[in-house]
Scaffold this motif. Structure first.
Motif, mmCIF file in Angstrom:
data_model
loop_
_atom_site.group_PDB
_atom_site.id
_atom_site.type_symbol
_atom_site.label_atom_id
_atom_site.label_comp_id
_atom_site.label_asym_id
_atom_site.label_seq_id
_atom_site.Cartn_x
_atom_site.Cartn_y
_atom_site.Cartn_z
ATOM 1 N N GLN A 1 0.815 -1.210 0.000
ATOM 2 C CA GLN A 1 0.000 0.000 0.000
ATOM 3 C C GLN A 1 0.851 1.263 0.000
ATOM 4 O OE1 GLN A 1 -2.416 -0.775 3.495
ATOM 5 N NE2 GLN A 1 -4.241 -1.076 2.235
ATOM 6 N N ASN A 2 2.027 1.163 0.594
ATOM 7 C CA ASN A 2 2.885 2.338 0.736
ATOM 8 C C ASN A 2 3.861 2.530 -0.424
ATOM 9 O OD1 ASN A 2 1.723 3.016 3.217
ATOM 10 N ND2 ASN A 2 3.138 1.709 4.356
ATOM 11 N N MET A 3 3.807 1.655 -1.425
ATOM 12 C CA MET A 3 4.717 1.804 -2.560
ATOM 13 C C MET A 3 4.303 3.006 -3.422
ATOM 14 S SD MET A 3 5.393 -2.163 -3.692
ATOM 15 C CE MET A 3 6.107 -3.323 -2.512
ATOM 16 N N PRO A 4 5.272 3.713 -3.992
ATOM 17 C CA PRO A 4 4.956 4.918 -4.780
ATOM 18 C C PRO A 4 4.243 4.588 -6.082
ATOM 19 C CG PRO A 4 7.284 4.361 -4.981
ATOM 20 C CD PRO A 4 6.721 3.446 -3.935
ATOM 21 N N VAL A 5 3.526 5.583 -6.623
ATOM 22 C CA VAL A 5 2.740 5.414 -7.845
ATOM 23 C C VAL A 5 3.170 6.460 -8.874
ATOM 24 C CG1 VAL A 5 0.418 5.414 -8.830
ATOM 25 C CG2 VAL A 5 0.786 4.549 -6.500
ATOM 26 N N ARG A 6 3.403 6.017 -10.097
ATOM 27 C CA ARG A 6 3.764 6.931 -11.177
ATOM 28 C C ARG A 6 2.567 7.823 -11.535
ATOM 29 N NH1 ARG A 6 7.664 6.395 -15.299
ATOM 30 N NH2 ARG A 6 7.998 4.208 -14.738
ATOM 31 N N GLN A 7 2.823 9.097 -11.721
ATOM 32 C CA GLN A 7 1.769 10.038 -12.090
ATOM 33 C C GLN A 7 1.620 10.093 -13.613
ATOM 34 O OE1 GLN A 7 -0.275 11.505 -9.817
ATOM 35 N NE2 GLN A 7 0.889 10.175 -8.410
ATOM 36 N N LEU A 8 0.407 9.832 -14.096
ATOM 37 C CA LEU A 8 0.160 9.783 -15.541
ATOM 38 C C LEU A 8 -0.879 10.812 -16.000
ATOM 39 C CD1 LEU A 8 -0.103 5.907 -16.101
ATOM 40 C CD2 LEU A 8 1.930 7.341 -16.290
ATOM 41 N N THR A 9 -1.484 11.520 -15.098
ATOM 42 C CA THR A 9 -2.642 12.355 -15.440
ATOM 43 C C THR A 9 -2.290 13.584 -16.292
ATOM 44 O OG1 THR A 9 -2.377 13.441 -13.286
ATOM 45 C CG2 THR A 9 -4.009 11.666 -13.443
ATOM 46 N N ASN A 10 -1.067 14.059 -16.236
ATOM 47 C CA ASN A 10 -0.710 15.304 -16.932
ATOM 48 C C ASN A 10 -0.037 15.062 -18.273
ATOM 49 O OD1 ASN A 10 -1.692 16.853 -14.769
ATOM 50 N ND2 ASN A 10 0.259 16.625 -13.665
ATOM 51 N N LYS B 1 1.030 -0.886 -5.378
ATOM 52 C CA LYS B 1 -0.136 -0.016 -5.555
ATOM 53 C C LYS B 1 -0.214 0.523 -6.979
ATOM 54 C CE LYS B 1 -2.435 3.975 -3.460
ATOM 55 N NZ LYS B 1 -2.354 4.984 -2.371
ATOM 56 N N GLY B 2 0.928 0.828 -7.577
ATOM 57 C CA GLY B 2 0.964 1.411 -8.916
ATOM 58 C C GLY B 2 1.127 0.399 -10.034
ATOM 59 N N LEU B 3 0.754 -0.843 -9.783
ATOM 60 C CA LEU B 3 0.856 -1.919 -10.777
ATOM 61 C C LEU B 3 0.289 -1.506 -12.132
ATOM 62 C CD1 LEU B 3 0.902 -5.174 -11.461
ATOM 63 C CD2 LEU B 3 -1.496 -5.026 -10.788
ATOM 64 N N ILE C 1 0.546 0.304 -18.075
ATOM 65 C CA ILE C 1 0.078 1.315 -19.042
ATOM 66 C C ILE C 1 1.266 2.060 -19.641
ATOM 67 C CG2 ILE C 1 -1.126 3.527 -19.245
ATOM 68 C CD1 ILE C 1 -3.124 2.495 -17.149
ATOM 69 N N TYR C 2 2.175 2.495 -18.785
ATOM 70 C CA TYR C 2 3.337 3.257 -19.251
ATOM 71 C C TYR C 2 4.201 2.413 -20.181
ATOM 72 C CZ TYR C 2 7.269 6.514 -18.992
ATOM 73 O OH TYR C 2 8.264 7.409 -19.307
ATOM 74 N N ALA C 3 4.380 1.130 -19.833
ATOM 75 C CA ALA C 3 5.194 0.226 -20.668
ATOM 76 C C ALA C 3 4.557 0.046 -22.043
ATOM 77 C CB ALA C 3 5.353 -1.116 -19.972
ATOM 78 N N PHE C 4 3.245 -0.143 -22.096
ATOM 79 C CA PHE C 4 2.563 -0.313 -23.383
ATOM 80 C C PHE C 4 2.610 0.965 -24.206
ATOM 81 C CE2 PHE C 4 0.269 -4.009 -21.423
ATOM 82 C CZ PHE C 4 0.686 -4.943 -22.351
ATOM 83 N N TRP C 5 2.447 2.095 -23.563
ATOM 84 C CA TRP C 5 2.483 3.385 -24.256
ATOM 85 C C TRP C 5 3.850 3.624 -24.906
ATOM 86 C CZ3 TRP C 5 4.668 8.279 -22.219
ATOM 87 C CH2 TRP C 5 4.384 9.367 -23.054
ATOM 88 N N LYS C 6 4.910 3.185 -24.243
ATOM 89 C CA LYS C 6 6.270 3.390 -24.746
ATOM 90 C C LYS C 6 6.707 2.293 -25.721
ATOM 91 C CE LYS C 6 8.917 6.062 -23.116
ATOM 92 N NZ LYS C 6 9.336 7.422 -23.507
ATOM 93 N N SER D 1 8.752 -9.161 -22.596
ATOM 94 C CA SER D 1 9.729 -8.274 -21.974
ATOM 95 C C SER D 1 9.487 -8.211 -20.474
ATOM 96 C CB SER D 1 9.623 -6.868 -22.572
ATOM 97 O OG SER D 1 10.571 -5.991 -21.975
ATOM 98 N N THR D 2 10.573 -8.205 -19.700
ATOM 99 C CA THR D 2 10.474 -8.079 -18.249
ATOM 100 C C THR D 2 10.190 -6.632 -17.879
ATOM 101 O OG1 THR D 2 12.034 -9.897 -17.919
ATOM 102 C CG2 THR D 2 11.675 -8.412 -16.067
ATOM 103 N N LEU D 3 9.158 -6.436 -17.096
ATOM 104 C CA LEU D 3 8.805 -5.089 -16.636
ATOM 105 C C LEU D 3 9.539 -4.813 -15.329
ATOM 106 C CD1 LEU D 3 7.119 -2.556 -17.062
ATOM 107 C CD2 LEU D 3 5.218 -3.671 -15.882
ATOM 108 N N LYS D 4 10.447 -3.845 -15.381
ATOM 109 C CA LYS D 4 11.241 -3.500 -14.204
ATOM 110 C C LYS D 4 11.479 -1.991 -14.205
ATOM 111 C CE LYS D 4 15.570 -4.620 -11.825
ATOM 112 N NZ LYS D 4 16.837 -5.383 -11.895
ATOM 113 N N THR D 5 10.885 -1.313 -13.231
ATOM 114 C CA THR D 5 11.025 0.138 -13.117
ATOM 115 C C THR D 5 11.256 0.505 -11.650
ATOM 116 O OG1 THR D 5 8.688 0.641 -12.665
ATOM 117 C CG2 THR D 5 9.311 0.337 -14.983
ATOM 118 N N ASP D 6 11.347 1.805 -11.396
ATOM 119 C CA ASP D 6 11.481 2.262 -10.008
ATOM 120 C C ASP D 6 10.208 2.002 -9.205
ATOM 121 O OD1 ASP D 6 14.029 3.161 -10.545
ATOM 122 O OD2 ASP D 6 13.404 5.228 -10.940
#
Length: 351
Positions: free
Chosen positions: A57-66, A177-179, A184-189, A285-290
């Motif tokens: 629950q406390n893991m950070p989430v990437r911001q995509l709204t902007n 939390k930001g699964l 989404i970000y990986a598919f977009w890129k 592809s392996t999904l590995k990010t911060d």
């Protein structure tokens, strides 16, 4: 004489009653001791699971709204989160789903048969599950095995969507939390010809689960369409485009194996999904990010050890399973079935 017979019968009945009462007493005591022992064993699991839940629950989430470009991408590719469960695990599924940020999810589809095929056990859905935001319970008349997490949902999605993003999770892990944002970000890129997972295994000539699996290379060559045989791991979540999966082939493969009286592919959902994707030329592809990596996917012990596939016996009882290698042997057996399927359904001009 009559009195003696009467007393004899009375004494016999009293002895029988005492024996029944004693047996009931022993049964109650044994049941209480079993429950006590189970409580002592499970309490540390509950505490560890609680710590993992809080960590997720406390893991950070990437911001995509902007990001206007990404928002346009999402308008063209609705996001579905899909899963299934079994009766002994379903009560804890809400804990898994409540962690995940649902901002960009179109729908969460939890596919559940009415009974578990391998045990005949009925499902009792916890009242909290359908009340979770965006959750839809999809009841299925057929239990497809572990691939029930994907197949029924895909059949539903295909009715209305052609290019949906489908994120598949298991019922025995806590996910960051930001699964959803990371997939989404990986598919977009990406070039949109790739499927992603937090863990991608490799088939070859030696074993080191969960990354390396030794298989018969000749059988693998019959089944796999290229020279890079890989396995998407469902436990580490997988993401794919809905139109990249041939649901008819999956149903045909499961039916073919059922007619053979086997269940190795039935229990090897990740292999079936991986094969179906690769047949359409989809790379892995392996999904590995911060924000998301394999080490951030934490096991839920209470579900992980409950009816785990790793502990199920193989369909062929003649095969003696070395400790810890049941999964690998089952993969080999499933590959043999798929190889036979390929030969039996090969066009006549190719034979």
């Amino acid at each position: 004489m009559i009195m003696m017979r009467f007393l004899s019968k009375l004494f016999s009945k009293q002895s029988e009653l005492k024996l029944i009462l004693f047996a009931l007493f022993v049964l109650i005591v044994m049941t209480l001791l079993t429950l006590y022992a189970r409580a002592i064993k499970i309490q540390p699991m509950i505490q560890r699971d609680l710590h993992r839940l809080q960590a997720s629950q406390n893991m950070p989430v990437r911001q995509l709204t902007n990001n206007p470009s990404l928002q346009k991408f999402l308008s063209q590719h609705p996001v579905y989160l899909v899963m299934t469960s079994i009766p002994s695990r379903i009560d804890r599924v809400p804990d898994i789903l409540n962690i995940i940020d649902k901002t960009f999810i179109h729908e969460i589809i939890v596919s559940l048969p009415y009974t578990l095929k391998r045990t005949g056990q009925a499902y009792h859905i916890p009242t909290s599950l359908p009340n979770i935001e965006k959750v839809r319970i999809l009841r299925t008349n057929e239990d497809y095995g572990p691939i029930t997490k994907l197949l029924p949902a895909l059949l539903e999605i295909h009715k209305t969507q052609k290019n949906a993003i489908v994120i598949v999770i298991d019922d025995d892990h806590f996910y960051p939390k930001g699964l959803v944002q990371e997939f989404i970000y990986a598919f977009w890129k990406s070039d949109q010809k790739t499927a992603f997972s937090g863990g991608v295994g490799q088939f070859g000539d030696h074993t080191q689960p969960p990354l390396l699996y030794e298989v018969d290379l000749d059988t693998l060559h019959d089944v796999w369409p290229d020279d890079n045989p890989q396995l998407l791991h469902g436990a580490y979540a997988m993401g794919l485009f809905s139109h990249h999966v041939d649901t008819q082939w999956i149903q045909m493969a499961l039916k073919y194996e059922q007619n053979l009286g086997k269940n190795d592919c039935f229990l090897s959902d990740d292999l079936i999904i991986s094969t179906a994707l690769r047949q359409k030329g989809i790379l892995f592809s392996t999904l590995k990010t911060d924000f998301f990596k394999r080490s951030s996917i934490l096991p839920m012990e209470q579900n992980y050890w409950s009816n785990s596939l790793y502990n199920l016996p193989l369909s062929d009882q003649r095969i003696h399973t070395p400790s810890g290698l049941t999964c690998q042997i089952r993969l080999n057996q499933c590959l043999k079935t798929l190889s036979t399927l390929q030969r039996d359904h090969r066009p006549s001009h190719q034979t």
